[in-house]
Design a protein around this motif. Sequence first.
Motif, PDB file in Angstrom:
ATOM      1  N   ARG A 134       0.843  -1.202   0.000  1.00 29.68           N
ATOM      2  CA  ARG A 134       0.000   0.000   0.000  1.00 29.68           C
ATOM      3  C   ARG A 134       0.881   1.256   0.000  1.00 29.68           C
ATOM      4  O   ARG A 134       1.793   1.383   0.812  1.00 29.68           O
ATOM      5  N   ILE A 135       0.622   2.167  -0.937  1.00 28.60           N
ATOM      6  CA  ILE A 135       1.346   3.438  -0.983  1.00 28.60           C
ATOM      7  C   ILE A 135       0.813   4.319   0.143  1.00 28.60           C
ATOM      8  O   ILE A 135      -0.366   4.682   0.152  1.00 28.60           O
ATOM      9  N   MET A 136       1.680   4.633   1.098  1.00 24.44           N
ATOM     10  CA  MET A 136       1.265   5.389   2.264  1.00 24.44           C
ATOM     11  C   MET A 136       1.477   6.894   2.103  1.00 24.44           C
ATOM     12  O   MET A 136       0.792   7.695   2.727  1.00 24.44           O
ATOM     13  N   GLN A 137       2.470   7.256   1.282  1.00 20.07           N
ATOM     14  CA  GLN A 137       2.802   8.670   1.091  1.00 20.07           C
ATOM     15  C   GLN A 137       3.524   8.815  -0.234  1.00 20.07           C
ATOM     16  O   GLN A 137       4.269   7.923  -0.645  1.00 20.07           O
ATOM     17  N   ILE A 138       3.308   9.934  -0.894  1.00 16.86           N
ATOM     18  CA  ILE A 138       4.004  10.233  -2.145  1.00 16.86           C
ATOM     19  C   ILE A 138       4.639  11.617  -2.012  1.00 16.86           C
ATOM     20  O   ILE A 138       3.934  12.591  -1.759  1.00 16.86           O
ATOM     21  N   ASP A 139       5.949  11.670  -2.153  1.00 18.87           N
ATOM     22  CA  ASP A 139       6.655  12.953  -2.224  1.00 18.87           C
ATOM     23  C   ASP A 139       6.948  13.184  -3.701  1.00 18.87           C
ATOM     24  O   ASP A 139       7.710  12.444  -4.316  1.00 18.87           O
ATOM     25  N   ARG A 140       6.331  14.203  -4.263  1.00 21.18           N
ATOM     26  CA  ARG A 140       6.357  14.436  -5.708  1.00 21.18           C
ATOM     27  C   ARG A 140       7.397  15.476  -6.106  1.00 21.18           C
ATOM     28  O   ARG A 140       7.613  16.444  -5.400  1.00 21.18           O
ATOM     29  N   ASN A 141       7.996  15.232  -7.273  1.00 20.22           N
ATOM     30  CA  ASN A 141       8.889  16.206  -7.917  1.00 20.22           C
ATOM     31  C   ASN A 141       9.952  16.763  -6.978  1.00 20.22           C
ATOM     32  O   ASN A 141      10.108  17.975  -6.849  1.00 20.22           O
ATOM     33  N   ILE A 142      10.700  15.872  -6.356  1.00 20.17           N
ATOM     34  CA  ILE A 142      11.762  16.303  -5.454  1.00 20.17           C
ATOM     35  C   ILE A 142      12.965  16.711  -6.295  1.00 20.17           C
ATOM     36  O   ILE A 142      13.474  15.932  -7.098  1.00 20.17           O
ATOM     37  N   SER A 143      13.403  17.917  -6.097  1.00 21.27           N
ATOM     38  CA  SER A 143      14.503  18.462  -6.890  1.00 21.27           C
ATOM     39  C   SER A 143      15.831  17.823  -6.513  1.00 21.27           C
ATOM     40  O   SER A 143      16.145  17.677  -5.329  1.00 21.27           O
ATOM     41  N   HIS A 144      16.600  17.473  -7.524  1.00 23.17           N
ATOM     42  CA  HIS A 144      17.934  16.931  -7.275  1.00 23.17           C
ATOM     43  C   HIS A 144      18.847  17.994  -6.666  1.00 23.17           C
ATOM     44  O   HIS A 144      19.879  17.672  -6.080  1.00 23.17           O
ATOM     45  N   LEU A 145      18.477  19.253  -6.775  1.00 26.90           N
ATOM     46  CA  LEU A 145      19.285  20.340  -6.221  1.00 26.90           C
ATOM     47  C   LEU A 145      19.186  20.415  -4.696  1.00 26.90           C
ATOM     48  O   LEU A 145      19.974  21.109  -4.059  1.00 26.90           O
ATOM     49  N   ALA A 146      18.230  19.687  -4.119  1.00 33.78           N
ATOM     50  CA  ALA A 146      18.066  19.701  -2.669  1.00 33.78           C
ATOM     51  C   ALA A 146      19.280  19.100  -1.962  1.00 33.78           C
ATOM     52  O   ALA A 146      19.636  19.510  -0.859  1.00 33.78           O
ATOM     53  N   GLY A 147      19.920  18.113  -2.591  1.00 35.25           N
ATOM     54  CA  GLY A 147      21.110  17.493  -1.999  1.00 35.25           C
ATOM     55  C   GLY A 147      20.832  16.950  -0.610  1.00 35.25           C
ATOM     56  O   GLY A 147      19.771  16.433  -0.327  1.00 35.25           O
ATOM     57  N   VAL A 148      21.811  17.110   0.286  1.00 35.92           N
ATOM     58  CA  VAL A 148      21.664  16.606   1.650  1.00 35.92           C
ATOM     59  C   VAL A 148      20.967  17.614   2.541  1.00 35.92           C
ATOM     60  O   VAL A 148      20.667  17.323   3.694  1.00 35.92           O
ATOM     61  N   ALA A 149      20.702  18.807   2.022  1.00 35.87           N
ATOM     62  CA  ALA A 149      20.089  19.849   2.836  1.00 35.87           C
ATOM     63  C   ALA A 149      18.651  19.521   3.203  1.00 35.87           C
ATOM     64  O   ALA A 149      18.152  19.955   4.225  1.00 35.87           O
ATOM     65  N   GLU A 150      17.970  18.752   2.361  1.00 38.46           N
ATOM     66  CA  GLU A 150      16.568  18.437   2.604  1.00 38.46           C
ATOM     67  C   GLU A 150      16.405  16.933   2.770  1.00 38.46           C
ATOM     68  O   GLU A 150      16.557  16.172   1.827  1.00 38.46           O
ATOM     69  N   VAL A 151      16.111  16.517   3.981  1.00 44.82           N
ATOM     70  CA  VAL A 151      15.913  15.106   4.283  1.00 44.82           C
ATOM     71  C   VAL A 151      14.420  14.817   4.236  1.00 44.82           C
ATOM     72  O   VAL A 151      13.616  15.543   4.808  1.00 44.82           O
ATOM     73  N   ARG A 152      14.041  13.749   3.545  1.00 45.55           N
ATOM     74  CA  ARG A 152      12.647  13.328   3.432  1.00 45.55           C
ATOM     75  C   ARG A 152      12.443  12.055   4.227  1.00 45.55           C
ATOM     76  O   ARG A 152      13.252  11.135   4.149  1.00 45.55           O
ATOM     77  N   SER A 153      11.355  11.998   4.968  1.00 45.92           N
ATOM     78  CA  SER A 153      10.970  10.799   5.713  1.00 45.92           C
ATOM     79  C   SER A 153       9.464  10.646   5.620  1.00 45.92           C
ATOM     80  O   SER A 153       8.742  11.641   5.518  1.00 45.92           O
ATOM     81  N   PRO A 154       8.978   9.410   5.697  1.00 46.44           N
ATOM     82  CA  PRO A 154       7.526   9.228   5.679  1.00 46.44           C
ATOM     83  C   PRO A 154       6.929   9.594   7.037  1.00 46.44           C
ATOM     84  O   PRO A 154       7.619   9.582   8.055  1.00 46.44           O
ATOM     85  N   LYS A 155       5.633   9.882   7.022  1.00 44.30           N
ATOM     86  CA  LYS A 155       4.930  10.209   8.268  1.00 44.30           C
ATOM     87  C   LYS A 155       4.542   8.948   9.035  1.00 44.30           C
ATOM     88  O   LYS A 155       4.206   9.008  10.206  1.00 44.30           O
ATOM     89  N   ILE A 156       4.591   7.800   8.344  1.00 46.45           N
ATOM     90  CA  ILE A 156       4.207   6.529   8.937  1.00 46.45           C
ATOM     91  C   ILE A 156       5.295   5.500   8.589  1.00 46.45           C
ATOM     92  O   ILE A 156       5.939   5.615   7.553  1.00 46.45           O
ATOM     93  N   ALA A 157       5.489   4.525   9.445  1.00 45.82           N
ATOM     94  CA  ALA A 157       6.512   3.507   9.213  1.00 45.82           C
ATOM     95  C   ALA A 157       6.192   2.689   7.957  1.00 45.82           C
ATOM     96  O   ALA A 157       5.037   2.325   7.727  1.00 45.82           O
ATOM     97  N   VAL A 158       7.224   2.444   7.170  1.00 44.02           N
ATOM     98  CA  VAL A 158       7.100   1.664   5.931  1.00 44.02           C
ATOM     99  C   VAL A 158       8.221   0.642   5.871  1.00 44.02           C
ATOM    100  O   VAL A 158       9.209   0.743   6.592  1.00 44.02           O
ATOM    101  N   ASP A 159       8.066  -0.348   4.980  1.00 45.35           N
ATOM    102  CA  ASP A 159       9.125  -1.339   4.809  1.00 45.35           C
ATOM    103  C   ASP A 159       9.708  -1.332   3.401  1.00 45.35           C
ATOM    104  O   ASP A 159      10.629  -2.080   3.104  1.00 45.35           O
TER     105      ASP A 159
END
Length: 152
Positions: free
Chosen positions: A103-128
């Motif tokens: 089940r897709i729990m979250q979708i982060d769309r169009n994440i820019s490659h320019l974000a680098g390590v400055a922007e960390v993405r994590s889901p709001k709910i635990a996933v495997d």
Amino acid sequence: MKKAIILIILIIACSVFLYFFQREKQPSVAVLSSGPRTVFLGDKQFSLEIAATRAERERGLSDRKSLCLGCAMLFVFDKKGTYPFWMKGMQFDLDILWVDDTRIMQIDRNISHLAGVAEVRSPKIAVDRVLEINAGESDRLGLKEGDKAIFK
């Protein structure tokens, strides 16, 4: 002042690195040898490249010029968690699909490659599982949270 900011950024980057790579076990041999090779998202089939080991997950899609059309990278974890992802070394934009079983729990769309390590993405709910696909693909397919990801 600039040195202090750089030092803080390095400390944060190292902390995220240690958090991500120290909190999980290696996947079982069954995951590596009998894992899925394709995923269906809506009516579209994607060929999977699997990142199941710590080294594979660390490398991910870094330092590549692109991800082929109809391809996806699947990150597999032995246990559910809110694993952080970043765009370190990326040269193209992505959509990240956070998946719990099928089940897709979250979708982060169009994440820019320019974000680098400055922007960390994590889901709001635990996933495997985490799927990375080309940016805009989830919109083109009309994907939404709650949709199924069928692994074969």
